[in-house]
Design a protein around this motif. Structure first.
Motif: not given
Length: 301
Positions: A163-168, A170-172, A281-296
């Motif tokens: 999840g941390a990988v996903f969030a990172a 997404g943020l970048f 890119g912003i939308g996909l990054g936000a989705v990846f970040t939220l999914v990663g945070i949710g997993i964590m």
């Protein structure tokens, strides 16, 4: 998934790729330091200019001839260096190079690039913008390395690290997209306008989607040649690509460009293609970040 014996290997491969990219960045930084500290400067002359030949060359390659401190002449090929402006033999620029390695060279002063007369100079990227891409590679590589070590030992932190990988990522990704939007702000507010010519159209395959939805997509990018208000000719790849092809070679199209950076352009509408891509890119990054945070959160609670 994490119990699979192949997963640690996959994580290790991704970590290796990211670390290799980081290594290339560090290597280039060291080469630049050798040019700056103890380097030499000289006036260089454009020796020859090659044609645009997509997909290998989407700008005009050229060679610079300059004299070394020893008195010998050195000719060095460049794939880019005029930001899309078409150079001409005989043009003169300043170069900085490592005397021990004349091929380690950069153009230090180029009077043929830059804003139109009377337009403000483009803003230099701040320290955060310069460090962010390398920091992103480093953070994701470290996370992948940790994921490899934990999953190889059957640790319980595999899923939170995933999840941390996903969030990172997404943020970048979102940060990079925001940077693109900021760069195109002037182009959207006060664009210059001219007519350009599509010179090349070619086929290109890209990968889209992720997981089971990952697929190869055929696109048709193209190059455009246009002349800006002060007479410079720009010839480079368009920021957009489509399927079916939107244009054909030889077609005349409207081009909008930025007076501050006239080699940055958008076909058909001011900043349209780049802006749409940035918002995606912003939308996909936000989705990846939220999914990663949710997993964590889910796995650690």
């Amino acid at each position: 998934m994490f119990d699979s014996p192949t997963f640690p290997l996959i994580a290790l491969v991704f970590a290796g790729i990211l670390l290799f990219q980081l290594f290339k960045g560090v290597r280039e930084t060291l080469r630049r330091r050798r040019r700056v500290h103890g380097g030499a400067e000289a006036e260089a002359v454009v020796d020859w200019v090659g044609p645009v030949e997509p997909p290998a060359a989407t700008e005009h390659p050229f060679a610079l001839r300059y004299r070394l401190p020893s008195g010998a002449e050195h000719v060095q090929r460049f794939e880019r260096g005029f930001d899309g402006v078409v150079p001409a033999p005989g043009w003169r620029v300043r170069v900085r190079f490592d005397p021990a390695d004349p091929g380690n060279v950069e153009i230090s002063d180029n009077p043929y690039t830059g804003p139109l007369p009377g337009a403000p100079a483009p803003k230099e990227p701040g320290p955060v913008a310069r460090v962010l891409p390398r920091a992103g590679f480093l953070v994701v590589a470290v996370l992948f390395g940790a994921l490899f070590l934990v999953s190889a030992q059957g640790g319980e932190l595999s899923l939170p690290l995933f999840g941390a990988v996903f969030a990172a990522v997404g943020l970048f990704a979102a940060g990079g997209a925001v940077s693109v939007l900021r760069r195109h702000a002037t182009l959207r507010r006060s664009p210059m306008h001219t007519t350009g010519e599509v010179t090349h159209v070619w086929e290109e395959w890209r990968r889209r989607g992720s997981g089971n939805d990952r697929r190869r997509v055929r696109l048709y990018p193209y190059t455009v040649r246009y002349t800006v208000a002060d007479g410079r000719t720009v010839h480079r790849r368009s920021p957009e690509a489509s399927n079916p092809p939107r244009h054909r070679a030889g077609e005349r199209i409207e081009v909008y460009y930025d007076a501050t950076e006239p080699t940055r352009f958008s076909p058909r509408s001011p900043g349209g293609g780049a802006s749409v891509g940035a918002y995606i890119g912003i939308g996909l990054g936000a989705v990846f970040t939220l999914v990663g945070i949710g997993i964590m959160v889910f796995t650690l609670s």
